[in-house]
Scaffold this active site. Structure first.
Site, PDB file in Angstrom:
ATOM      1  CE  LYS A 138      33.633  81.481  13.064  1.00 48.35           C
ATOM      2  NZ  LYS A 138      34.798  81.654  13.965  1.00 48.35           N
ATOM      3  CE1 TYR A 223      30.427  78.249  15.931  1.00 45.45           C
ATOM      4  CE2 TYR A 223      31.784  80.143  16.466  1.00 45.45           C
ATOM      5  CZ  TYR A 223      31.660  78.865  15.967  1.00 45.45           C
ATOM      6  OH  TYR A 223      32.763  78.199  15.500  1.00 45.45           O
TER       7      TYR A 223
HETATM    8  P1  NAD Z   1      45.271  80.966  12.857  1.00 40.13           P
HETATM    9  O1  NAD Z   1      45.894  82.309  12.964  1.00 40.13           O
HETATM   10  O2  NAD Z   1      45.590  79.968  13.909  1.00 40.13           O
HETATM   11  O3  NAD Z   1      45.634  80.321  11.447  1.00 40.13           O
HETATM   12  C1  NAD Z   1      45.528  81.052  10.254  1.00 40.13           C
HETATM   13  C2  NAD Z   1      46.449  80.439   9.220  1.00 40.13           C
HETATM   14  O4  NAD Z   1      46.370  81.220   8.022  1.00 40.13           O
HETATM   15  C3  NAD Z   1      47.915  80.420   9.663  1.00 40.13           C
HETATM   16  O5  NAD Z   1      48.508  79.199   9.358  1.00 40.13           O
HETATM   17  C4  NAD Z   1      48.550  81.528   8.821  1.00 40.13           C
HETATM   18  O6  NAD Z   1      49.913  81.272   8.531  1.00 40.13           O
HETATM   19  C5  NAD Z   1      47.699  81.470   7.561  1.00 40.13           C
HETATM   20  N1  NAD Z   1      47.716  82.702   6.775  1.00 40.13           N
HETATM   21  C6  NAD Z   1      47.753  82.726   5.434  1.00 40.13           C
HETATM   22  N2  NAD Z   1      47.809  83.977   4.986  1.00 40.13           N
HETATM   23  C7  NAD Z   1      47.816  84.778   6.064  1.00 40.13           C
HETATM   24  C8  NAD Z   1      47.859  86.187   6.239  1.00 40.13           C
HETATM   25  N3  NAD Z   1      47.910  87.025   5.192  1.00 40.13           N
HETATM   26  N4  NAD Z   1      47.836  86.648   7.487  1.00 40.13           N
HETATM   27  C9  NAD Z   1      47.758  85.842   8.546  1.00 40.13           C
HETATM   28  N5  NAD Z   1      47.721  84.490   8.441  1.00 40.13           N
HETATM   29  C10 NAD Z   1      47.752  83.969   7.211  1.00 40.13           C
HETATM   30  O7  NAD Z   1      43.707  81.215  12.758  1.00 40.13           O
HETATM   31  P2  NAD Z   1      42.566  80.133  12.999  1.00 40.13           P
HETATM   32  O8  NAD Z   1      42.095  80.229  14.395  1.00 40.13           O
HETATM   33  O9  NAD Z   1      43.019  78.820  12.498  1.00 40.13           O
HETATM   34  O10 NAD Z   1      41.385  80.717  12.084  1.00 40.13           O
HETATM   35  C11 NAD Z   1      41.334  80.499  10.685  1.00 40.13           C
HETATM   36  C12 NAD Z   1      39.878  80.533  10.213  1.00 40.13           C
HETATM   37  O11 NAD Z   1      39.175  79.500  10.860  1.00 40.13           O
HETATM   38  C13 NAD Z   1      39.143  81.834  10.547  1.00 40.13           C
HETATM   39  O12 NAD Z   1      38.264  82.168   9.505  1.00 40.13           O
HETATM   40  C14 NAD Z   1      38.359  81.481  11.786  1.00 40.13           C
HETATM   41  O13 NAD Z   1      37.172  82.244  11.950  1.00 40.13           O
HETATM   42  C15 NAD Z   1      38.046  80.025  11.545  1.00 40.13           C
HETATM   43  N6  NAD Z   1      37.858  79.253  12.785  1.00 40.13           N
HETATM   44  C16 NAD Z   1      36.774  78.465  12.900  1.00 40.13           C
HETATM   45  C17 NAD Z   1      36.562  77.725  14.045  1.00 40.13           C
HETATM   46  C18 NAD Z   1      35.360  76.818  14.166  1.00 40.13           C
HETATM   47  O14 NAD Z   1      35.124  76.293  15.244  1.00 40.13           O
HETATM   48  N7  NAD Z   1      34.636  76.587  13.087  1.00 40.13           N
HETATM   49  C19 NAD Z   1      37.465  77.820  15.104  1.00 40.13           C
HETATM   50  C20 NAD Z   1      38.581  78.620  14.960  1.00 40.13           C
HETATM   51  C21 NAD Z   1      38.785  79.350  13.799  1.00 40.13           C
END
Ligand code: NAD
Length: 373
Positions: A138, A223
């Site tokens: 999401k 949410y």
């Molecule tokens: P994060 O920054 O920790 O991880 C993102 C990942 O994407 C990294 O490994 C990064 O290297 C990679 N990536 C690939 N291409 C990229 C680019 N061009 N720029 C930046 N990063 C790039 O982020 P996250 O917290 O893991 O969030 C990722 C997704 O998950 C988002 O859509 C977020 O909304 C979602 N999320 C959902 C929940 C949930 O509870 N459902 C919780 C946290 C995050």
């Protein structure tokens, strides 16, 4: 006695007799069976090995019918490290340039896209074109136009598109939804969804409009949007919204810090919601009907979720959300199960339509009509 009340009384009676089964029948859907190790296994490739993917990967270790069989990352060192930790061979490790080759990998059924929001659209469409099911985090995309294109691409490819709505499987949440559907709170009149946290590092992608698509509304407000729909059990028909910003340096143009929004539903029920990046520990749902209420705080964090209704504490056990989610998604993808609250692309698309309308309402100061059918 009118037929609706009659129906609800029968529903309530059956709910008392068969508490779990009727939770699902209350939606006209089938029960999600408990996963067992004998069921076929969903073989998933994780795309984007960041913070949330780490949590998902750990949770999958406790799954009965999901395992990690592929990895996609732009960082070779991460592929090597995660490959060793989770037993994924080099032949099933990909980068963002070559992951279309996943179509030739018979050991991967689905790809879980866990990258920054702006990448979801193209990545899900490439996954669909590779003939694999897509699970997308999401918010599903940046706007409803993108969301519709993703739904269409998956339909055309004959693959499923699911959204990582983990709360749809969380036991206390499912119980409150069951109680509402069984009429235990009476006619629903009001929902309050307050979601926020204090965001740190100003250089992170969540504060970059190009990668995040917006601000707190996209990230955490979703949410409250999604929750208002499954808690009230209707689709909203109008929205109004107001934005406020206390730190325009950190929250640049197009990145919302705090938005208040209101949703109106066909029955006359209303929702009053808040999303913010500048308040700590804001995580509260409140649902009120003519006869009762449910209050959950925390309501959407990783848990344990806590809550009570007018009938007492919610006592359902805490299970790691992502473990429940992934095993349930295995059942949806492999067995065609229907979850009590949908998690498919249409569900994600409805939330994107509401997000679009909230931003329009903020920009214009006017009430926006919604048509989610
Ligand atoms: P994060 O920054 O920790 O991880 C993102 C990942 O994407 C990294 O490994 C990064 O290297 C990679 N990536 C690939 N291409 C990229 C680019 N061009 N720029 C930046 N990063 C790039 O982020 P996250 O917290 O893991 O969030 C990722 C997704 O998950 C988002 O859509 C977020 O909304 C979602 N999320 C959902 C929940 C949930 O509870 N459902 C919780 C946290 C995050």
């Amino acid at each position: 006695m009118n037929s609706r009340r009659d129906f609800l009384q029968k529903l309530a009676a059956s709910a008392a007799a068969l508490p779990f089964l009727s939770a699902h029948h209350a939606f006209g859907n089938t029960e999600l069976p408990h996963a067992t190790a004998q069921d076929p296994t969903l073989r998933v490739a994780l795309m984007g090995l960041g913070g949330y993917a780490s949590r998902v990967a750990e949770a999958i270790q406790s799954c009965k019918r999901t395992k990690i069989t592929g990895l996609i990352s732009g960082t070779p060192a991460k592929l090597a490290d995660w490959g060793t930790r989770f037993g994924v061979p080099e032949t099933s490790r990909y980068n963002y340039e070559n992951f279309d080759r996943i179509k030739d990998n018979p050991n991967i059924d689905a790809v879980y896209v866990i990258t920054p929001n702006a990448l979801h659209h193209d990545q899900v469409i490439r996954v669909a074109k590779a003939g694999k099911h897509a699970i997308c985090e999401k918010p599903m995309a940046l706007n409803a136009i993108e969301g519709q294109e993703m739904v269409d691409a998956c339909t055309k490819a004959g693959v499923k598109l699911l959204v990582g709505y983990r709360m749809h499987f969380e036991p206390k949440t499912v119980e409150v939804v069951r109680m509402r559907a069984a009429g235990e709170f009476g006619a629903i009149k009001f929902f309050q969804g307050q979601c926020g946290f204090r965001i740190g590092d100003p250089t992170q992608w969540r504060l970059d409009k190009d990668l995040a698509g917006g601000g707190a509304l996209m990230d955490i407000g979703v949410y409250a949007i999604n929750g208002s729909r499954y808690m009230i059990g209707e689709e909203p028909v109008w929205v109004t919204a107001q934005e406020t910003k206390t730190d325009p340096v950190k929250f640049k143009e197009g990145v919302d810090e705090t938005i208040l929004f209101q949703l109106g539903f066909p029955s006359g029920a209303v929702a009053s919601c808040l999303s913010t990046y500048s308040m700590g520990y804001l995580d509260r749902f409140f649902l009120n009907g003519e006869k009762g209420f449910a209050e959950m705080q925390p309501s959407t964090g990783y848990g344990p979720i806590k809550g009570r209704t007018n009938k007492g504490e919610l006592t359902q056990p805490h299970v790691t959300h992502q473990t429940l989610q992934m095993d349930a998604m295995a059942g949806i993808i492999l067995d065609g199960n229907t979850p009590p609250v949908p998690v498919d692309g249409h569900e994600g698309l409805k939330d994107l339509k509401i997000i679009d309308a909230i931003y329009r309402a903020c920009a214009t100061g006017t009430k926006q009509e919604l048509n989610l059918s």
